[in-house]
Design a protein around this motif. Structure first.
Motif, short mmCIF file in Angstrom:
data_model
loop_
_atom_site.label_atom_id
_atom_site.label_comp_id
_atom_site.label_asym_id
_atom_site.label_seq_id
_atom_site.Cartn_x
_atom_site.Cartn_y
_atom_site.Cartn_z
N LEU A 49 -14.58 69.00 81.49
CA LEU A 49 -14.64 70.16 82.37
C LEU A 49 -15.58 71.23 81.82
O LEU A 49 -16.37 71.82 82.57
N TRP A 50 -15.52 71.46 80.53
CA TRP A 50 -16.34 72.51 79.94
C TRP A 50 -17.75 72.04 79.58
O TRP A 50 -18.55 72.80 79.05
N SER A 51 -18.05 70.78 79.93
CA SER A 51 -19.42 70.29 79.72
C SER A 51 -20.36 70.74 80.82
O SER A 51 -21.57 70.59 80.70
N GLY A 52 -19.80 71.25 81.92
CA GLY A 52 -20.61 71.74 83.03
C GLY A 52 -20.91 70.71 84.09
O GLY A 52 -21.70 70.95 85.00
N SER A 53 -20.29 69.54 84.01
CA SER A 53 -20.50 68.50 85.00
C SER A 53 -20.01 68.96 86.38
O SER A 53 -18.88 69.43 86.51
N PRO A 54 -20.85 68.85 87.42
CA PRO A 54 -20.43 69.27 88.77
C PRO A 54 -19.18 68.54 89.24
O PRO A 54 -18.30 69.13 89.87
N HIS A 55 -19.09 67.24 88.93
CA HIS A 55 -17.90 66.50 89.33
C HIS A 55 -16.66 67.02 88.62
O HIS A 55 -15.60 67.17 89.23
N ALA A 56 -16.79 67.31 87.31
CA ALA A 56 -15.64 67.78 86.55
C ALA A 56 -15.12 69.10 87.09
O ALA A 56 -13.92 69.38 87.03
N LEU A 57 -15.99 69.92 87.66
CA LEU A 57 -15.58 71.23 88.16
C LEU A 57 -14.67 71.14 89.38
O LEU A 57 -13.95 72.09 89.68
N ILE A 58 -14.71 70.02 90.09
CA ILE A 58 -13.83 69.89 91.26
C ILE A 58 -12.51 69.20 90.91
O ILE A 58 -11.59 69.17 91.72
N THR A 59 -12.41 68.66 89.69
CA THR A 59 -11.20 67.92 89.34
C THR A 59 -9.93 68.78 89.27
O THR A 59 -8.84 68.25 89.55
N PRO A 60 -9.99 70.09 88.94
CA PRO A 60 -8.75 70.87 89.02
C PRO A 60 -8.21 70.98 90.45
O PRO A 60 -7.04 71.32 90.63
N LEU A 61 -9.05 70.66 91.43
CA LEU A 61 -8.59 70.64 92.82
C LEU A 61 -8.08 69.25 93.19
O LEU A 61 -6.98 69.11 93.76
N THR A 62 -8.86 68.22 92.88
CA THR A 62 -8.43 66.87 93.23
C THR A 62 -7.18 66.45 92.46
O THR A 62 -6.35 65.70 92.99
N ALA A 63 -7.04 66.95 91.23
CA ALA A 63 -5.88 66.56 90.41
C ALA A 63 -4.56 67.02 91.03
O ALA A 63 -3.51 66.45 90.73
N LEU A 64 -4.61 68.04 91.89
CA LEU A 64 -3.39 68.55 92.51
C LEU A 64 -2.74 67.53 93.43
O LEU A 64 -1.57 67.66 93.78
N PHE A 65 -3.49 66.52 93.85
CA PHE A 65 -2.97 65.53 94.80
C PHE A 65 -2.78 64.16 94.16
O PHE A 65 -2.51 63.18 94.85
N ILE A 66 -2.91 64.10 92.84
CA ILE A 66 -2.76 62.84 92.10
C ILE A 66 -1.53 62.94 91.21
O ILE A 66 -1.32 63.95 90.53
N HIS A 67 -0.72 61.88 91.20
CA HIS A 67 0.48 61.88 90.37
C HIS A 67 0.56 60.60 89.56
O HIS A 67 0.08 59.53 89.99
N GLY A 68 1.18 60.71 88.38
CA GLY A 68 1.16 59.62 87.44
C GLY A 68 2.21 58.55 87.67
O GLY A 68 2.11 57.46 87.09
N GLY A 69 3.22 58.82 88.45
CA GLY A 69 4.27 57.84 88.70
C GLY A 69 5.25 58.36 89.73
O GLY A 69 5.16 59.49 90.21
N TRP A 70 6.23 57.51 90.06
CA TRP A 70 7.19 57.88 91.10
C TRP A 70 8.02 59.11 90.72
O TRP A 70 8.24 60.00 91.55
N LEU A 71 8.49 59.17 89.50
CA LEU A 71 9.30 60.32 89.08
C LEU A 71 8.47 61.60 89.09
O LEU A 71 8.96 62.67 89.48
N HIS A 72 7.23 61.49 88.64
CA HIS A 72 6.33 62.64 88.66
C HIS A 72 6.15 63.15 90.08
O HIS A 72 6.26 64.35 90.35
#
Length: 230
Positions: A49-72
């Protein structure tokens, strides 16, 4: 929008590799590799994220819709279902959606700033949902919430929201202090999200919370605030 966000998280989880239900990702080692690649692509990696990659900058948004497992997934969505509806009604549909996304982004950003050198992947909506809890605490402090605590033999009991949410916040804060490296559950993201949600509600609504408004209306009964609560 609360229901839309819940449905969206469920659909994304089911079609992704984390659920194990989509046969296109294979089984065993192939599935594990697909999950790792999936989380790395759409989750937050502080080091990237802190490398300045354009893709990395959107991951705090996309990560909100990704979950690691059923309990999560189910744990997060339970909190969103319980506290999201009333908060959305108070804020309005579009303001609530913007609040949810922005607070979630900033919560994950705060976690990444504290662990800037970490290569570990962070996923989940808990930063956003923690913001909803913080806003709920300010807007509906006297609402009564049905809660289950292990040390009370899992009895379903109703407590004022301020007791439940402050107890939850203290647990997150203590866990963040006890685990400064950040693996596993990202407690710091919970703390940041909760604080941002509470501060936003305070700045936006001032003293005009539901509890104080009803309490000041002629002939109103403050106790009615809890009649239709979660």
């Amino acid at each position: 929008m609360t229901n839309v966000l819940i449905a969206l998280c469920c659909v994304i989880f089911v079609v992704g590799p984390a659920s194990g239900l989509n046969q296109m990702y294979g089984h065993g080692q192939a599935l594990a590799q697909a999950q790792t690649a999936y989380f790395a692509r759409w989750g937050v990696i502080p080091l990237d994220l802190w490398s300045g990659s354009p893709h990395a900058l959107i991951t705090p948004l996309t990560a909100l819709f990704i979950h690691g497992g059923w309990l999560h997934l189910l744990g997060n969505l339970l909190f969103l279902y319980v506290f999201g509806g009333m908060t959305e009604t108070r804020m309005g549909r579009f303001a609530f959606t913007a609040f949810y996304l922005i607070v979630g982004y900033l919560a994950l950003l705060g976690y990444a700033a504290a662990h800037a050198g970490s290569p570990q992947t962070l996923v989940g909506a808990s930063g956003s949902i923690s913001g909803v809890l913080g806003a709920f605490l300010y807007l509906f402090p006297r609402a009564r919430v049905t809660s289950v605590f292990p040390f009370l033999f899992f009895l379903p009991l109703r407590f004022p929201a301020w007791i439940v949410l402050l107890f939850w916040f203290v647990l997150q804060w203590q866990s963040a202090q006890d685990d400064p490296r950040g693996p596993g559950v990202a407690y710091l993201a919970h703390v940041v999200g909760f604080a941002l949600g509470f501060l936003y509600a305070w700045a936006r609504y001032g003293r005009d919370s539901v509890g104080s408004t009803r309490g000041n209306e002629p002939g109103s009964e403050p106790a009615t605030e809890g009649e239709s609560q979660p």
